[in-house]
Each structure stands twice: as C-alpha cells, then as structure tokens.
Scaffold this motif. Structure first.
Motif, PDB file in Angstrom:
ATOM      1  N   ALA A 472     -65.419 -58.051 -74.241  1.00 47.85           N
ATOM      2  CA  ALA A 472     -65.343 -57.342 -72.960  1.00 47.85           C
ATOM      3  C   ALA A 472     -65.120 -55.873 -73.282  1.00 47.85           C
ATOM      4  O   ALA A 472     -64.515 -55.531 -74.305  1.00 47.85           O
ATOM      5  CB  ALA A 472     -64.206 -57.896 -72.108  1.00 47.85           C
ATOM      6  N   ILE A 473     -65.635 -55.007 -72.421  1.00 52.06           N
ATOM      7  CA  ILE A 473     -65.430 -53.578 -72.616  1.00 52.06           C
ATOM      8  C   ILE A 473     -64.554 -53.054 -71.487  1.00 52.06           C
ATOM      9  O   ILE A 473     -64.465 -53.670 -70.420  1.00 52.06           O
ATOM     10  CB  ILE A 473     -66.760 -52.811 -72.671  1.00 52.06           C
ATOM     11  CG1 ILE A 473     -67.548 -52.969 -71.373  1.00 52.06           C
ATOM     12  CG2 ILE A 473     -67.585 -53.245 -73.876  1.00 52.06           C
ATOM     13  CD1 ILE A 473     -68.816 -52.112 -71.322  1.00 52.06           C
ATOM     14  N   SER A 474     -63.902 -51.918 -71.747  1.00 51.26           N
ATOM     15  CA  SER A 474     -63.029 -51.362 -70.709  1.00 51.26           C
ATOM     16  C   SER A 474     -63.871 -50.644 -69.660  1.00 51.26           C
ATOM     17  O   SER A 474     -64.986 -50.172 -69.926  1.00 51.26           O
ATOM     18  CB  SER A 474     -62.037 -50.383 -71.328  1.00 51.26           C
ATOM     19  OG  SER A 474     -62.703 -49.211 -71.760  1.00 51.26           O
ATOM     20  N   LYS A 475     -63.311 -50.577 -68.440  1.00 48.09           N
ATOM     21  CA  LYS A 475     -63.978 -49.870 -67.352  1.00 48.09           C
ATOM     22  C   LYS A 475     -64.213 -48.398 -67.734  1.00 48.09           C
ATOM     23  O   LYS A 475     -65.270 -47.827 -67.434  1.00 48.09           O
ATOM     24  CB  LYS A 475     -63.131 -49.983 -66.089  1.00 48.09           C
ATOM     25  CG  LYS A 475     -63.638 -49.180 -64.887  1.00 48.09           C
ATOM     26  CD  LYS A 475     -62.724 -49.417 -63.694  1.00 48.09           C
ATOM     27  CE  LYS A 475     -63.136 -48.531 -62.519  1.00 48.09           C
ATOM     28  NZ  LYS A 475     -62.923 -47.090 -62.801  1.00 48.09           N
ATOM     29  N   HIS A 476     -63.234 -47.806 -68.414  1.00 46.81           N
ATOM     30  CA  HIS A 476     -63.368 -46.402 -68.804  1.00 46.81           C
ATOM     31  C   HIS A 476     -64.537 -46.226 -69.775  1.00 46.81           C
ATOM     32  O   HIS A 476     -65.325 -45.274 -69.663  1.00 46.81           O
ATOM     33  CB  HIS A 476     -62.070 -45.921 -69.448  1.00 46.81           C
ATOM     34  CG  HIS A 476     -62.169 -44.542 -70.041  1.00 46.81           C
ATOM     35  ND1 HIS A 476     -62.358 -43.412 -69.279  1.00 46.81           N
ATOM     36  CD2 HIS A 476     -62.126 -44.124 -71.332  1.00 46.81           C
ATOM     37  CE1 HIS A 476     -62.411 -42.357 -70.072  1.00 46.81           C
ATOM     38  NE2 HIS A 476     -62.286 -42.757 -71.322  1.00 46.81           N
ATOM     39  N   PHE A 477     -64.686 -47.160 -70.711  1.00 47.91           N
ATOM     40  CA  PHE A 477     -65.776 -47.085 -71.662  1.00 47.91           C
ATOM     41  C   PHE A 477     -67.125 -47.270 -70.944  1.00 47.91           C
ATOM     42  O   PHE A 477     -68.101 -46.570 -71.238  1.00 47.91           O
ATOM     43  CB  PHE A 477     -65.586 -48.165 -72.738  1.00 47.91           C
ATOM     44  CG  PHE A 477     -66.523 -48.048 -73.903  1.00 47.91           C
ATOM     45  CD1 PHE A 477     -66.282 -47.126 -74.911  1.00 47.91           C
ATOM     46  CD2 PHE A 477     -67.641 -48.867 -73.992  1.00 47.91           C
ATOM     47  CE1 PHE A 477     -67.158 -47.028 -75.978  1.00 47.91           C
ATOM     48  CE2 PHE A 477     -68.504 -48.768 -75.067  1.00 47.91           C
ATOM     49  CZ  PHE A 477     -68.268 -47.833 -76.078  1.00 47.91           C
ATOM     50  N   ASP A 479     -67.808 -46.582 -67.828  1.00 49.57           N
ATOM     51  CA  ASP A 479     -68.115 -45.472 -66.923  1.00 49.57           C
ATOM     52  C   ASP A 479     -69.021 -44.426 -67.564  1.00 49.57           C
ATOM     53  O   ASP A 479     -69.759 -43.717 -66.876  1.00 49.57           O
ATOM     54  CB  ASP A 479     -66.829 -44.805 -66.450  1.00 49.57           C
ATOM     55  CG  ASP A 479     -66.097 -45.643 -65.405  1.00 49.57           C
ATOM     56  OD1 ASP A 479     -66.751 -46.502 -64.803  1.00 49.57           O
ATOM     57  OD2 ASP A 479     -64.878 -45.424 -65.208  1.00 49.57           O
ATOM     58  N   GLN A 480     -68.980 -44.323 -68.878  1.00 46.85           N
ATOM     59  CA  GLN A 480     -69.759 -43.282 -69.552  1.00 46.85           C
ATOM     60  C   GLN A 480     -71.264 -43.589 -69.535  1.00 46.85           C
ATOM     61  O   GLN A 480     -72.064 -42.704 -69.806  1.00 46.85           O
ATOM     62  CB  GLN A 480     -69.280 -43.131 -71.012  1.00 46.85           C
ATOM     63  CG  GLN A 480     -67.814 -42.721 -71.109  1.00 46.85           C
ATOM     64  CD  GLN A 480     -67.334 -42.697 -72.545  1.00 46.85           C
ATOM     65  OE1 GLN A 480     -67.566 -41.731 -73.244  1.00 46.85           O
ATOM     66  NE2 GLN A 480     -66.715 -43.798 -72.952  1.00 46.85           N
ATOM     67  N   ASP A 504     -76.651 -49.527 -63.793  1.00 47.23           N
ATOM     68  CA  ASP A 504     -76.285 -48.885 -62.525  1.00 47.23           C
ATOM     69  C   ASP A 504     -74.940 -49.381 -62.005  1.00 47.23           C
ATOM     70  O   ASP A 504     -74.351 -48.777 -61.095  1.00 47.23           O
ATOM     71  CB  ASP A 504     -77.367 -49.154 -61.479  1.00 47.23           C
ATOM     72  CG  ASP A 504     -78.710 -48.543 -61.881  1.00 47.23           C
ATOM     73  OD1 ASP A 504     -78.697 -47.372 -62.337  1.00 47.23           O
ATOM     74  OD2 ASP A 504     -79.739 -49.235 -61.773  1.00 47.23           O
ATOM     75  N   SER A 505     -74.474 -50.504 -62.570  1.00 52.37           N
ATOM     76  CA  SER A 505     -73.183 -51.046 -62.135  1.00 52.37           C
ATOM     77  C   SER A 505     -72.540 -51.752 -63.327  1.00 52.37           C
ATOM     78  O   SER A 505     -73.169 -51.972 -64.361  1.00 52.37           O
ATOM     79  CB  SER A 505     -73.369 -52.028 -60.981  1.00 52.37           C
ATOM     80  OG  SER A 505     -74.067 -53.193 -61.429  1.00 52.37           O
ATOM     81  N   TYR A 506     -71.262 -52.147 -63.147  1.00 52.29           N
ATOM     82  CA  TYR A 506     -70.569 -52.839 -64.232  1.00 52.29           C
ATOM     83  C   TYR A 506     -71.220 -54.188 -64.538  1.00 52.29           C
ATOM     84  O   TYR A 506     -71.227 -54.637 -65.688  1.00 52.29           O
ATOM     85  CB  TYR A 506     -69.104 -53.060 -63.866  1.00 52.29           C
ATOM     86  CG  TYR A 506     -68.344 -51.767 -63.622  1.00 52.29           C
ATOM     87  CD1 TYR A 506     -68.392 -50.727 -64.551  1.00 52.29           C
ATOM     88  CD2 TYR A 506     -67.592 -51.579 -62.459  1.00 52.29           C
ATOM     89  CE1 TYR A 506     -67.705 -49.546 -64.321  1.00 52.29           C
ATOM     90  CE2 TYR A 506     -66.908 -50.403 -62.229  1.00 52.29           C
ATOM     91  CZ  TYR A 506     -66.971 -49.383 -63.160  1.00 52.29           C
ATOM     92  OH  TYR A 506     -66.310 -48.209 -62.947  1.00 52.29           O
ATOM     93  N   GLN A 507     -71.809 -54.805 -63.525  1.00 53.79           N
ATOM     94  CA  GLN A 507     -72.436 -56.104 -63.726  1.00 53.79           C
ATOM     95  C   GLN A 507     -73.634 -55.997 -64.664  1.00 53.79           C
ATOM     96  O   GLN A 507     -73.969 -56.965 -65.349  1.00 53.79           O
ATOM     97  CB  GLN A 507     -72.879 -56.684 -62.364  1.00 53.79           C
ATOM     98  CG  GLN A 507     -73.314 -58.130 -62.407  1.00 53.79           C
ATOM     99  CD  GLN A 507     -72.202 -59.076 -62.825  1.00 53.79           C
ATOM    100  OE1 GLN A 507     -71.049 -58.874 -62.449  1.00 53.79           O
ATOM    101  NE2 GLN A 507     -72.540 -60.102 -63.586  1.00 53.79           N
TER     102      GLN A 507
END
Length: 549
Positions: A472-477, A479-480, A504-507
């Motif tokens: 899993a990756i972090s949301k902050h990572f 976002d880039q 285009d999205s986290y999914q």
C-alpha cells in the motif's frame, strides 16, 4: 665532561647547502676557560649552540658525562640545559618586566626549586651587584646587565657556562671586568666563550679553538700554572716576566717584581721590539713556558670515566604565572605583533570550534535527540550498514530483536520497522516529458488493521496488504501522481511488458505493478510489487509543509 665525535651540521639555503660544522671532534675538560674564535660564518656560534643543545647536529655524536645524546628528544635537551648549563648572551636576554632578583630566581624555579632572597643576594654579591635585587633592568648599565646575566647563569650552580660574545656590547673596561669574573669561575667550572677578540682569548683563555668553514684549524692550550702578580703582570718562567701593554705598575706590583729581580744573577733588559718579543714567545712556547700556548695534546687532557649515576637530568618547571607574564611582556612592546597574534588566535579558536563540532558530530545521535525533543509519538526505524563499495551506506532490514530493544529503550514512542527493499517507477507528464519528483521510495513498512488503528491511519482506496508482494502507498505519496501518466509493468509468460496508466484518483493506483530494482534495470518476477491500497497517514505537521510543497 663533553666529547664531540665527528659532528656535522648542515643548513640548506636557496644558494645550496652550507656546512656550518664539518666533522668536528674535540674533548672539553671539566674546568678551564675555552675560547672559540673565528670569523663570521666560521661556525663558532653553531658549535656553541650544538654543544648547548640549542641546535641539533646532523651527523656524529655528543657524549655528555658519559651519556650519548643521539637519542635525545627536545625535552631531553631542554632538561640537559636546565641541569648542566648556564647561558650568557651578548644581548643579555634579561626580562625587562622582572626585577633583578626575579630574573635570577627564575633559573631556580625552572629547576623546581624555590628562590630565596638569601640565595639570590649571595649570588648578587658574587658579581658585585649587592643591594640591587629590587632594581628593574632598564635602570642598569650594560655592564650591570651582563653581570645579572652571569648571576642568573650561576645561581643554579651549573657545571658548564656558555657565553656568546659576552663583551660584544660592552666597553673595554667593562668587558675586562666580565672576563675577570668568568676567569675566576673557570677554576671550578667549564667556561666556553665565543668571541672575535683574540687578545682577550690569549689573556684569559686556558684553551683557544679556532674555526674556519666549519672545521677546527687550530686548537692550542696554555701552560697556566705560573705566578700571577695581577691580571696584567705575571711570571711566565723562572727568567721571564710578561707585562701587558699600557699597564701602570702599582707599588705592590713593583715590590713583587723586585723580589723576582733579587733571584736573578744577570742584568735586566726591557724591550718592546716586536721582533725580539716574537723570538722570545717562540722560544718560550717550545720550552712549554708558563703562560704560553702550545698545540693541545689529546692524550694530556684530563678525561674522566663517568658512571651512569653521574648523568641525572632536572626537568624544567616554569610556573604558569611567569610563563604568561613573559609572553605578555614580549607582545606589549610590539603592538603589530600583538594585533597579529590576537587575529591569529581568534581564527585558530574559530577553526578549532568548527573542527571539534565536525569531528564530534554524530548524525544518528542528533536525529535521535531531535525525535525525543520534538516529542514524536510515531516514527519509522531502519538499519544501515556501510556499503562494501565505499562512500555510502546501504539500508538493511531490521530484525524483530532490534525492534524490541528500541521499543524497550523508548517505551513512550511507537516505532514501525522499515524492511529491506526499495521500488521505483517512472512518472511521465501527459506531454511525455520525464518528471523525477519522488520517483523512488526507500523501504517498506509492515501494515495491518491493528497498526492502522493504533496510528489513526485510514484506508482511502483498495484493501490492506495480506500477501507477499502486495503493498500500500501513502496518500501523500499518491498525491504527487494524481493527474499524471505513470509507467508500470505487466508480467507474461515470456517476460514483462511496459504499460502506461493515467492516474486521476486514488483508486487508479490499485493493481499497478512497480519495480523494486532501484537501478532501473529490467525487473524479474520477484522484483515486482503490486499496489492494492492507499492509506491516509494523517496531515503533515506544519513545520514540514515547506518540504512537502
């Protein structure tokens, strides 16, 4: 006392090598007044400095009371001078900020002995300076200053006195007074005098050594056992009296001469003819007459066999207050030197501070202290080892044992271990240009539902990894990369394919395969990881927002 064996001293200059001393050998007895003569540059001062331990010799050996000095360190030569030698210099070398008594007492303090007024006054009386102990050197005449220098040399009762041009700055009368004093001392001590004055050497010396171009060209000794009437009139044989030029005979001198004449059975001739006097001197020298010089016979010298206990050194011990006062006095009269010294001291202390800070800097300790001081509750911990290739450190996996030790040491904090790996994937803008921002993440942290709960993490896309090679990756990572196209991999039975995907999205990250090979080499099956979740690890503290942006 002192024996020189094949001593050489060379100085290298722009014009070449100068042989200041060239294979010099001689033996100096325990007593006597030895004059070293020679023109400027002949090597006489170098010879004195080498004997006195002020200068080092390049070849040969100096034997001091049976002890060789070839293995001496600077501290040994310092102790040798402090124990055996009293120096007298042409320029006196008296400390102007000290009284006469303090100048003399300093020699005793260097030997670790206390300087008593009684001892100082006694030595002052010896050099006709009684009652002048409280005077400052700037109130003394040149002759008085030189007598203070003699007193300073004598107060520690040295076995050797070395005088470098002791009469050079004095008038003839005062110079004779100084040499009279040294002559008396030579009855019990070895007195070595460097001089240009041959007349003084012949009058006062018991031995004259002459140098030229670093070599001994003459070494003569005087048969000095005659009856001195005074310093200028003496009986040098049973039929000869010598009277120095310009001497005025006292009534006592005349009475002694009359007694000499009463023993003679022939007439007396007085003459100042140089030719006659020269013949007389030659005849007297051949007969070994009293007061005349002849070549020094090494076999006739009084050579003493010394024992090991005869050579004992006294180490110098200068009190700190005197050392500071001496240093300050030298700077006080030389203001430019003082300013330059202060500037150099400031620069030196600054460099010392920087060097000390760099030398003692422990980046791991600093990082640990920072975490503790900032009261961080959660932190990642990794282990690094020096790379076998040198120049950097490699991240290694941390064991459960390591993690347990850390958690016990810092029980108020929650540590998550970073396992050994890194992964990289290229990021391309829509127009195809490469963007290297955060293309590589170092290390992976184990995650499960409990860790999410304990750290107030939330899952924003996908699921929590439950199998090997799932990450899993972090949301902050993540976002880039929102709004960009990423390059990823797809394995087939024939190898792997490179594929691109718009994010285009986290999914959109779910199912992306990334390469764990940090060198951007073609990945193998075991080097591919699949992203199956995106986790929100909380907001970034305000003090780190600058780095985030």
């Amino acid at each position: 006392m002192i024996e020189l064996k094949n001593i050489s001293r060379r100085y290298v200059t722009k014009g070449g090598t100068i042989n200041a001393l060239d294979n010099v050998s001689l033996y100096l007895e325990n007593t006597g007044m030895v004059f070293i003569l020679g023109k400027s540059g002949s090597g006489k001062s170098t010879l004195l400095n080498v004997i006195g331990g002020l200068d080092k010799y390049d070849d040969g050996e100096i034997i001091i009371k049976g002890k060789g000095s070839s293995s001496f360190k600077n501290s040994d030569f310092d102790s040798y001078r402090n124990t055996f030698i009293g120096f007298i210099f042409q320029e006196y070398n008296i400390l102007e900020d000290f009284s006469v008594a303090k100048n003399i007492g300093l020699a005793l303090e260097l030997q670790g002995r206390g300087s008593s007024n009684e001892e100082v006054n006694k030595i002052l009386e010896t050099v006709d300076m009684k009652g002048l102990g409280d005077r400052k050197p700037n109130t003394l005449s040149g002759g008085q200053k030189q007598r203070v220098a003699i007193a300073r040399a004598l107060v520690k009762n040295p076995e050797i006195i070395m005088a470098d041009e002791p009469t050079g700055a004095l008038d003839s009368k005062t110079g004779k007074q100084v040499l009279d004093t040294l002559k008396k001392l030579s009855k019990d001590k070895l007195v070595i005098v460097v001089s240009h004055d041959r007349d003084f050497a012949e009058e006062y010396g018991s031995r004259i050594i002459e140098l030229a171009d670093g070599k001994i060209i003459s070494d003569v000794s005087k048969n000095d056992s005659g009856d001195f009437i005074d310093s200028n009139v003496r009986q040098i044989s049973d039929k000869t009296i010598s009277i120095k030029q310009g001497t005025k005979l006292s009534s006592e001198d005349v009475e002694k001469i009359n007694r000499f004449l009463s023993t003679q059975k022939s007439d007396l001739f007085l003459t100042t003819s140089e030719g006659v006097l020269k013949d007389v001197k030659i005849d007297l020298a051949n007969k070994g007459a009293v007061g005349e010089f002849k070549d020094t016979d090494d076999l006739e010298l009084n050579k003493i066999e010394y024992k090991a206990e005869d050579f004992k050194l006294i180490h110098s011990k200068l009190p700190l207050k005197h050392a500071f006062k001496m240093g300050a006095s030298g700077l006080k009269v030389k203001k430019i030197r003082l300013a330059f010294t202060i500037l150099l001291s400031v620069i030196a202390f600054a460099f010392f501070g920087v060097a000390d800070t760099i030398g003692n800097f422990q980046r791991h300790q600093v990082a640990t202290d920072l975490i503790i001081n900032e009261q961080v509750e959660n932190a990642l911990v990794a282990r690094y080892e020096p790379s076998p290739w040198g120049g950097y450190e490699e991240q290694k996996g941390i064991s459960e044992g390591d993690l347990q030790i850390i958690n016990e040491e810092y029980s108020d904090m929650n540590f998550l271990p970073v396992v050994e790996t890194s992964f990289r994937f290229n990021v391309m803008n829509v127009n195809g240009s490469i963007n290297y921002e955060a293309e590589q993440a170092y290390g992976l942290v184990p995650i499960d539902a409990k860790i999410l709960s304990d750290n107030d993490f939330t899952l924003v896309a996908g699921t929590i990894p439950s199998e090997t090679k799932q990450i899993a990756i972090s949301k902050h990572f993540a976002d880039q990369y929102i709004g960009k196209t990423i390059e990823t991999y797809s394995m087939t039975q024939w190898g792997y394919n490179t594929v691109t995907r718009s994010v285009d999205s986290y999914q959109d990250f779910i199912g992306v395969s990334v390469n764990s090979n940090s060198l951007l080499q073609n990945p193998g099956q075991d080097e591919l990881y699949t992203i199956i979740g995106v986790i929100d690890s909380g907001s970034i503290p305000s003090e780190y927002m600058g780095i985030s942006n």
